[in-house]
Design a protein around this motif. Structure first.
Motif, PDB file in Angstrom:
ATOM      1  N   ASP A 199       9.134  -1.463   1.855  1.00 45.55           N
ATOM      2  CA  ASP A 199       8.167  -1.776   0.874  1.00 45.55           C
ATOM      3  C   ASP A 199       9.065  -1.181  -0.605  1.00 45.55           C
ATOM      4  OD1 ASP A 199       6.149  -2.589   2.117  1.00 45.55           O
ATOM      5  OD2 ASP A 199       5.208  -0.734   2.487  1.00 45.55           O
ATOM      6  N   MET A 200       9.639  -0.043  -0.279  1.00 44.36           N
ATOM      7  CA  MET A 200      10.253   0.849  -1.306  1.00 44.36           C
ATOM      8  C   MET A 200      11.802   0.968  -1.025  1.00 44.36           C
ATOM      9  SD  MET A 200       7.219   3.500  -2.267  1.00 44.36           S
ATOM     10  CE  MET A 200       8.288   4.310  -3.418  1.00 44.36           C
ATOM     11  N   SER A 201      12.444   1.724  -1.772  1.00 48.01           N
ATOM     12  CA  SER A 201      13.716   2.295  -1.691  1.00 48.01           C
ATOM     13  C   SER A 201      13.787   3.754  -2.191  1.00 48.01           C
ATOM     14  CB  SER A 201      14.732   1.441  -2.640  1.00 48.01           C
ATOM     15  OG  SER A 201      16.134   2.103  -2.643  1.00 48.01           O
ATOM     16  N   LEU A 202      14.955   4.246  -1.723  1.00 52.19           N
ATOM     17  CA  LEU A 202      14.873   5.668  -2.140  1.00 52.19           C
ATOM     18  C   LEU A 202      14.941   5.755  -3.635  1.00 52.19           C
ATOM     19  CD1 LEU A 202      17.537   6.977   0.510  1.00 52.19           C
ATOM     20  CD2 LEU A 202      14.960   7.747   0.328  1.00 52.19           C
ATOM     21  N   THR A 252       0.859  -1.228  -0.072  1.00 51.76           N
ATOM     22  CA  THR A 252       0.068   0.034   0.022  1.00 51.76           C
ATOM     23  C   THR A 252       0.992   1.171   0.079  1.00 51.76           C
ATOM     24  OG1 THR A 252      -1.534  -1.195   1.049  1.00 51.76           O
ATOM     25  CG2 THR A 252      -1.945   1.317   1.091  1.00 51.76           C
ATOM     26  N   LEU A 253       0.701   2.104  -1.016  1.00 54.85           N
ATOM     27  CA  LEU A 253       1.541   3.391  -1.291  1.00 54.85           C
ATOM     28  C   LEU A 253       0.869   4.396  -0.418  1.00 54.85           C
ATOM     29  CD1 LEU A 253       3.867   4.518  -2.821  1.00 54.85           C
ATOM     30  CD2 LEU A 253       1.992   5.401  -4.277  1.00 54.85           C
ATOM     31  N   CYS A 254       1.679   5.257  -0.023  1.00 51.05           N
ATOM     32  CA  CYS A 254       1.242   6.299   0.975  1.00 51.05           C
ATOM     33  C   CYS A 254       1.835   7.595   0.307  1.00 51.05           C
ATOM     34  CB  CYS A 254       1.555   6.157   2.413  1.00 51.05           C
ATOM     35  SG  CYS A 254       1.096   4.732   3.187  1.00 51.05           S
ATOM     36  N   LYS A 255       0.499   8.557  -0.104  1.00 53.85           N
ATOM     37  CA  LYS A 255       0.879   9.915  -0.462  1.00 53.85           C
ATOM     38  C   LYS A 255       0.097  10.825   0.339  1.00 53.85           C
ATOM     39  CE  LYS A 255       1.821  10.480  -4.941  1.00 53.85           C
ATOM     40  NZ  LYS A 255       1.608  10.408  -6.515  1.00 53.85           N
ATOM     41  N   PHE A 256       0.357  12.330   0.400  1.00 51.37           N
ATOM     42  CA  PHE A 256      -0.675  13.317   0.569  1.00 51.37           C
ATOM     43  C   PHE A 256      -1.693  13.299  -0.450  1.00 51.37           C
ATOM     44  CE2 PHE A 256       2.673  15.089   3.425  1.00 51.37           C
ATOM     45  CZ  PHE A 256       1.997  14.974   4.709  1.00 51.37           C
ATOM     46  N   LEU A 272       6.165  12.932   0.114  1.00 46.73           N
ATOM     47  CA  LEU A 272       6.843  12.660   1.364  1.00 46.73           C
ATOM     48  C   LEU A 272       6.484  11.603   2.307  1.00 46.73           C
ATOM     49  CD1 LEU A 272       7.333  16.155   2.652  1.00 46.73           C
ATOM     50  CD2 LEU A 272       9.076  14.564   1.721  1.00 46.73           C
ATOM     51  N   PRO A 273       5.231  11.184   2.367  1.00 49.50           N
ATOM     52  CA  PRO A 273       4.825   9.850   3.130  1.00 49.50           C
ATOM     53  C   PRO A 273       5.090   8.663   2.439  1.00 49.50           C
ATOM     54  CG  PRO A 273       2.980  11.232   2.808  1.00 49.50           C
ATOM     55  CD  PRO A 273       3.860  11.950   1.969  1.00 49.50           C
ATOM     56  N   GLU A 274       5.680   8.387   1.455  1.00 46.33           N
ATOM     57  CA  GLU A 274       6.481   7.367   0.873  1.00 46.33           C
ATOM     58  C   GLU A 274       7.668   7.042   1.553  1.00 46.33           C
ATOM     59  OE1 GLU A 274       6.684   7.395  -3.499  1.00 46.33           O
ATOM     60  OE2 GLU A 274       5.164   8.784  -3.363  1.00 46.33           O
ATOM     61  N   SER A 330      12.280  -6.535 -10.331  1.00 41.74           N
ATOM     62  CA  SER A 330      13.286  -7.668  -9.418  1.00 41.74           C
ATOM     63  C   SER A 330      14.127  -6.698  -8.405  1.00 41.74           C
ATOM     64  CB  SER A 330      14.445  -8.024 -10.670  1.00 41.74           C
ATOM     65  OG  SER A 330      15.025  -6.895 -11.302  1.00 41.74           O
ATOM     66  N   VAL A 331      13.801  -5.216  -8.388  1.00 40.58           N
ATOM     67  CA  VAL A 331      14.399  -4.393  -7.200  1.00 40.58           C
ATOM     68  C   VAL A 331      13.077  -3.890  -6.611  1.00 40.58           C
ATOM     69  CG1 VAL A 331      16.442  -4.048  -8.468  1.00 40.58           C
ATOM     70  CG2 VAL A 331      14.686  -2.501  -8.883  1.00 40.58           C
ATOM     71  N   ARG A 332      13.348  -3.088  -5.305  1.00 39.33           N
ATOM     72  CA  ARG A 332      12.506  -2.582  -4.714  1.00 39.33           C
ATOM     73  C   ARG A 332      12.081  -1.068  -5.711  1.00 39.33           C
ATOM     74  NH1 ARG A 332      15.057  -4.422  -0.271  1.00 39.33           N
ATOM     75  NH2 ARG A 332      13.800  -5.502   1.379  1.00 39.33           N
ATOM     76  N   PRO A 333      10.589  -0.913  -5.605  1.00 38.19           N
ATOM     77  CA  PRO A 333      10.207   0.558  -6.499  1.00 38.19           C
ATOM     78  C   PRO A 333      10.921   1.582  -5.541  1.00 38.19           C
ATOM     79  CG  PRO A 333       8.582  -0.516  -5.130  1.00 38.19           C
ATOM     80  CD  PRO A 333       9.651  -1.384  -5.040  1.00 38.19           C
ATOM     81  N   GLY A 334      11.174   2.759  -6.391  1.00 35.11           N
ATOM     82  CA  GLY A 334      11.621   4.010  -5.742  1.00 35.11           C
ATOM     83  C   GLY A 334      10.908   5.126  -5.378  1.00 35.11           C
TER      84      GLY A 334
END
Length: 584
Positions: A105-108, A56-60, A95-97, A131-135
């Motif tokens: 869940d993610m990478s920078l 679950t992705l978080c955003k404003f 920013l909430p990501e 194949s890698v974490r999303p950024g």
């Protein structure tokens, strides 16, 4: 080692520290979002992560929940407020990501997590992006963000995955900082520039599937060469597009120029001009030899359709294919009166065009050249925006404060392009505005003549001849006013490109009506009469004195993308070709 261990440690430390330091900003933004946009403050959406696992992705939130009388959400453009646009252009909505990054869940740095509904539409190669974490940011984002085409964007993701390293991540971070500070490469109303990936891919699959139900379609494009020019770019882009939707594509040219647009390796290039050994010694004999050579090419490749471009090439295509019963579509790329100059030529072209399967024109005004009996064969298909310029659309373009005090024109330096008119108009007002300059981009046979003329008017150092340059989009980004002073134009690519990049534009209302089809006078640019130097000087002075007017015209001009996006125009061509073949 870096990807499996070090990169994750960096993500944890940096996101953790950032969450603590930025907590006051989170609180302020949360209050503002709640006040201006409503509840909930955080927008949640499922996205595919590492190995395609859903998180679950978080955003404003950036849009309201406004609905119509039937309870349906209003279009994004209506629900996206000024505050929401500010959040998007500054990337504060992302920013909430940082919490997603801290959780794992993610990478920078990595491919951006796209919609779950897109998963079935990736190719095997494109699936590497999972194949890698999303950024939070990635190589695609610093290469154009939501402005580049889906194929190019996902190719950048795959490129990142294949070359992932500490140095690559540092490069992306630095470019991200630059991109965010300039608000570059992002269109806040994504619906304007970003097609739905799943829909786009499904339409492509449907088209390919339809083609596979029958023997593969073969299409041949015929043009003088692929030398850098407007018609040549259109032919090249169409060839690449038709190949992408399943056609077997041939590019047949009379000759090969020194500098040309590039074709994909899967598109077959054929040079059709006769060799020295094939010359007959007479003009009529050589003409017959050229027609026969073209005819032999058509016999060998058996195209379902030939599309020819410009002047005599159109006649050659019709003459060589007529007895083979291959449909030929001729494309007129300029004012017909110019492309078919002379009374005898008029008669010849109109007779031969009667044998064509179709006639493609760029402007509505050009239709008036042709007699009523040919009107039913005519279809108006405009030029699309050069994809390179879509890649450069950004908020920076519409910010006049970031633009230099430059007036530019782009095109070959010659009598028809009429740069002399711009120089004469500028000379009338130059003394009032000493910090403004005219910059001319383009080659020519004798540009030094016009440069000497400019110097004699006292404009040395104020009118600058740059010659041919490779970074025209960047030059347009940096300038304030674009002028097209031409005497005759078809559908002027340079004007389309300037409008795409939110420039304040002035153009002559020249035949055969291209500028008139693009500009609504006073709303998204100005139209003036050909050779009306006084009118041009007046409009230049008006724009120089009014920065807000320049910005307003530029913002309205950029809406040209809604009409001329490559996806839209290419689909028009595909539908036209399919319908024409099926009705033959």
């Amino acid at each position: 080692m870096y990807n499996k261990i070090v990169k994750r440690l960096f993500d944890i430390v940096i996101s953790g520290v950032a969450l603590i330091i930025l907590s006051p900003i989170y609180l302020i933004l949360a209050v503002l979002v709640r006040t201006k946009l409503g509840s909930p403050v955080i927008f949640h959406q499922e996205r595919p992560g590492l190995n395609g696992q859903i998180f679950t992705l978080c955003k404003f939130r950036t849009m309201t929940d406004e609905r119509d009388a039937e309870g349906n959400l209003l279009p994004d453009a209506v629900r996206l407020t000024k505050f929401g646009k500010l959040l998007r252009t500054t990337s504060l909505d992302e920013l909430p990501e940082l919490w997603n990054i801290f959780k794992g869940d993610m990478s920078l740095i990595g491919p951006r997590p796209l919609l779950v509904s897109y998963l079935p539409y990736y190719t095997k190669q494109e699936q590497l992006r999972h194949s890698v974490r999303p950024g939070l940011t990635g190589l695609a984002q610093v290469s154009g963000r939501n402005m580049i085409a889906w194929d190019d964007r996902i190719a950048k993701d795959v490129e990142y995955v294949k070359n992932i390293s500490f140095l690559m991540d540092i490069k992306v971070v630095l470019l991200t900082v630059k991109t965010v500070l300039h608000h570059s490469g992002v269109e806040v109303d994504t619906a304007r520039v970003e097609s739905n990936f799943a829909k786009e891919r499904q339409e492509r699959l449907d088209t390919i599937g339809k083609l596979k139900e029958e023997p593969q379609r073969t299409i041949a494009f015929y043009i003088g060469s692929l030398a850098v020019g407007g018609a040549e770019r259109v032919a090249t882009n169409l060839a690449v597009y038709f190949e992408s939707i399943g056609y077997k594509v041939y590019m047949v040219t009379k000759l090969k120029a020194d500098t040309e647009y590039e074709l994909k390796d899967s598109i077959t290039r054929i040079i059709a001009d006769i060799t020295k050994d094939e010359e007959t010694g007479s003009r009529i004999g050589n003409l017959r030899a050229r027609i026969n050579k073209l005819k032999s090419i058509w016999v060998e490749i058996e195209p379902d359709m030939i599309i020819s471009f410009i002047g005599k090439n159109n006649l050659m295509a019709i003459a060589s294919a007529r007895q083979l019963h291959i449909p030929v579509v001729v494309s007129v790329r300029s004012d017909p009166n110019r492309e078919m100059a002379g009374r005898l030529n008029h008669m010849l072209y109109k007779y031969m065009f009667g044998k064509a399967a179709g006639i493609v024109l760029q402007t509505n005004e050009a239709c008036e050249f042709f007699p009523q009996r040919l009107q039913e064969k005519i279809t108006v298909l405009p030029n699309s925006i050069n994809p390179a310029f879509i890649d450069c659309i950004n908020e920076y373009n519409s910010d006049c404060n970031c633009r230099q005090h430059d007036i530019i024109a782009v095109g070959r330096i010659d009598d028809n392009k009429n740069e002399k008119m711009l120089i004469d108009a500028f000379a009338k007002i130059a003394n009032k505005y000493p910090d403004w300059k005219v910059r001319l981009y383009g080659g020519g046979d004798h540009p030094e003549i016009l440069e000497e003329y400019s110097d004699n008017l006292g404009l040395k150092g104020r009118v600058i001849f740059h010659g041919k340059v490779d970074d025209v989009p960047k030059r347009m980004q940096e300038a304030s006013i674009f002028v097209l002073p031409s005497k005759i134009e078809g559908m002027p690519n340079a004007l389309i490109e300037a409008m795409t990049l939110s420039m304040a534009c002035i153009s002559t209302d020249c035949p055969c009506g291209g500028p008139k089809d693009l500009i609504k006078d006073g709303w998204n640019g100005y139209l003036i009469k050909v050779d009306d130097t006084n009118a041009l000087a007046k409009r230049l002075e008006q724009l120089i004195n009014d920065e807000n007017l320049r910005k307003t015209l530029g913002e309205n001009a950029s809406k040209i993308i809604d009409r001329l996006h490559p996806n839209i125009v290419n689909k028009m061509w595909a539908d036209y070709v399919e319908n024409t073949i099926e009705t033959m």
